[in-house]
Design an enzyme around this catalytic site. Sequence first.
Site, PDB file in Angstrom:
ATOM      1  N   HIS A 248       9.110  27.142 -37.493  1.00  0.00           N
ATOM      2  CA  HIS A 248       8.312  25.959 -37.138  1.00  0.00           C
ATOM      3  C   HIS A 248       6.867  26.327 -37.448  1.00  0.00           C
ATOM      4  O   HIS A 248       6.575  27.199 -38.214  1.00  0.00           O
ATOM      5  CB  HIS A 248       8.394  25.669 -35.641  1.00  0.00           C
ATOM      6  CG  HIS A 248       9.741  25.364 -35.115  1.00  0.00           C
ATOM      7  ND1 HIS A 248      10.291  24.108 -35.162  1.00  0.00           N
ATOM      8  CD2 HIS A 248      10.658  26.131 -34.497  1.00  0.00           C
ATOM      9  CE1 HIS A 248      11.479  24.128 -34.581  1.00  0.00           C
ATOM     10  NE2 HIS A 248      11.733  25.340 -34.167  1.00  0.00           N
TER      11      HIS A 248
ATOM     12  N   CYS B  25      15.113  24.835 -38.085  1.00  0.00           N
ATOM     13  CA  CYS B  25      15.676  25.217 -36.794  1.00  0.00           C
ATOM     14  C   CYS B  25      16.923  24.413 -36.422  1.00  0.00           C
ATOM     15  O   CYS B  25      17.980  24.646 -37.000  1.00  0.00           O
ATOM     16  CB  CYS B  25      14.598  25.154 -35.723  1.00  0.00           C
ATOM     17  SG  CYS B  25      15.007  26.175 -34.295  1.00  0.00           S
TER      18      CYS B  25
ATOM     19  N   ARG C 109      16.566  33.718 -25.824  1.00  0.00           N
ATOM     20  CA  ARG C 109      15.978  32.990 -26.949  1.00  0.00           C
ATOM     21  C   ARG C 109      15.170  33.965 -27.805  1.00  0.00           C
ATOM     22  O   ARG C 109      14.591  34.931 -27.300  1.00  0.00           O
ATOM     23  CB  ARG C 109      15.084  31.858 -26.443  1.00  0.00           C
ATOM     24  CG  ARG C 109      15.847  30.821 -25.655  1.00  0.00           C
ATOM     25  CD  ARG C 109      14.995  29.595 -25.383  1.00  0.00           C
ATOM     26  NE  ARG C 109      14.767  28.796 -26.589  1.00  0.00           N
ATOM     27  CZ  ARG C 109      15.676  27.987 -27.119  1.00  0.00           C
ATOM     28  NH1 ARG C 109      16.856  27.856 -26.583  1.00  0.00           N
ATOM     29  NH2 ARG C 109      15.393  27.299 -28.206  1.00  0.00           N
TER      30      ARG C 109
HETATM   31  N1  GLN Z   1      18.539  24.029 -30.016  1.00  0.00           N
HETATM   32  C1  GLN Z   1      18.511  25.008 -31.047  1.00  0.00           C
HETATM   33  C2  GLN Z   1      18.413  26.443 -30.544  1.00  0.00           C
HETATM   34  O1  GLN Z   1      17.928  26.701 -29.475  1.00  0.00           O
HETATM   35  C3  GLN Z   1      17.360  24.704 -31.973  1.00  0.00           C
HETATM   36  C4  GLN Z   1      16.031  24.836 -31.298  1.00  0.00           C
HETATM   37  C5  GLN Z   1      14.898  24.391 -32.158  1.00  0.00           C
HETATM   38  O2  GLN Z   1      15.045  23.537 -33.037  1.00  0.00           O
HETATM   39  N2  GLN Z   1      13.735  24.936 -31.874  1.00  0.00           N
HETATM   40  O3  GLN Z   1      18.833  27.347 -31.251  1.00  0.00           O
END
Ligand code: GLN
Length: 255
Positions: free
Chosen positions: A205, A97, A131
Site C-alpha cells: 500500500h 493486498c 499481522r
Molecule cells: N484482509 C486481508 C489481510 O489481512 C487484506 C488486508 C489489506 O488489504 N490490507 O490479509
Amino acid sequence: MTGRTLRVAALYPERLNIYADRGNLLVLQRRCAWRGIAMELVPVSLGDRLDPDAHDLLYLGGGQDRDQRLCAEDLVATKRDAVHAHAARGGAILAVCGGYQLLGHRYALGPDEALPGVGLLDVSTDRGDARLIGNVAIEVRLPRPGGDGAPMEPRVLAGFENHGGRTVLGPDQQPLGRVLEGHGNTGTSGHEGARSGNVVGTYLHGPLLPKNAWFADWLVAAALDVDPDALGPLDDTLEDGAHRSARRAAGLPAG
Ligand code: GLN
C-alpha cells in the site's frame, strides 16, 4: 502521447480502498493528464458486469476481511471469466493486498472458511497468527512494455504493508520482487507479490504509486502497450522525494 486514452476500471472502489488505495488512481489520472493522455475511470461494483474488452487496466485495492468476503463471492460469480479474458489479451491489472489475494486461488480465513479467488495468479493465501506490518522495500525487474518484453533495469518499489494473510506462490509463479526490507508474501519466503505478464499483485500500500512514480509509468505503458520512454519525461522532483523518503522509511539508503 496526446490523443491516447487510458481506460481504467476500478473494481469495488467503495469496498476495496483501505489505506487510501484510491490515491493510486489519482496518480494515474494526474500523470496521464500531464502528458495529454485522457483517462476514463469506470467503477465496477457488486453485481455489475465487467466488460472484458472495455478496459486497459483493472485496479483492485485492499480491504478488510468483511469487505473482501463480499467482493470475493461477487468477483468469482460475476466477473471471473471477464478478468481472465482481459488478462489473456494483454490487459494490465494492479491488485493491492486484499485485491491481490482475490486474484489467487483462495484466501483461507481459518480452518472452516476460505474465500474463493479467480485463480489468475498461481498463489494461495492463509491467514497467519500475527499481522505483517511495516514499511517495505522490494527489488523488481519488470519486462519492458511495448516491445519484445526484455527485462528492464532492476528498480525499487517502496511502500507499506499490513496483512494477516500469508501468500504462497505455485512452483511456476514468479514473484513481483525480492524483499529488501520488510515482510513480503509470508515473512520468510523473501518474495513479495506475484506477477504474470501485465498482471501484478502486491502487498504494497502506501499508496503504492505516489511513492513509486516510475512504476505508475510502467503500468500506464503496459496497459497502453507502449515503451515507457515514449510517455515522455515529467518533472518528478516531488515524486522522487516521496520515493526517497519511502525508501528511507523502509531502512534503505535514499538512493
Ligand atoms: N484482509 C486481508 C489481510 O489481512 C487484506 C488486508 C489489506 O488489504 N490490507 O490479509
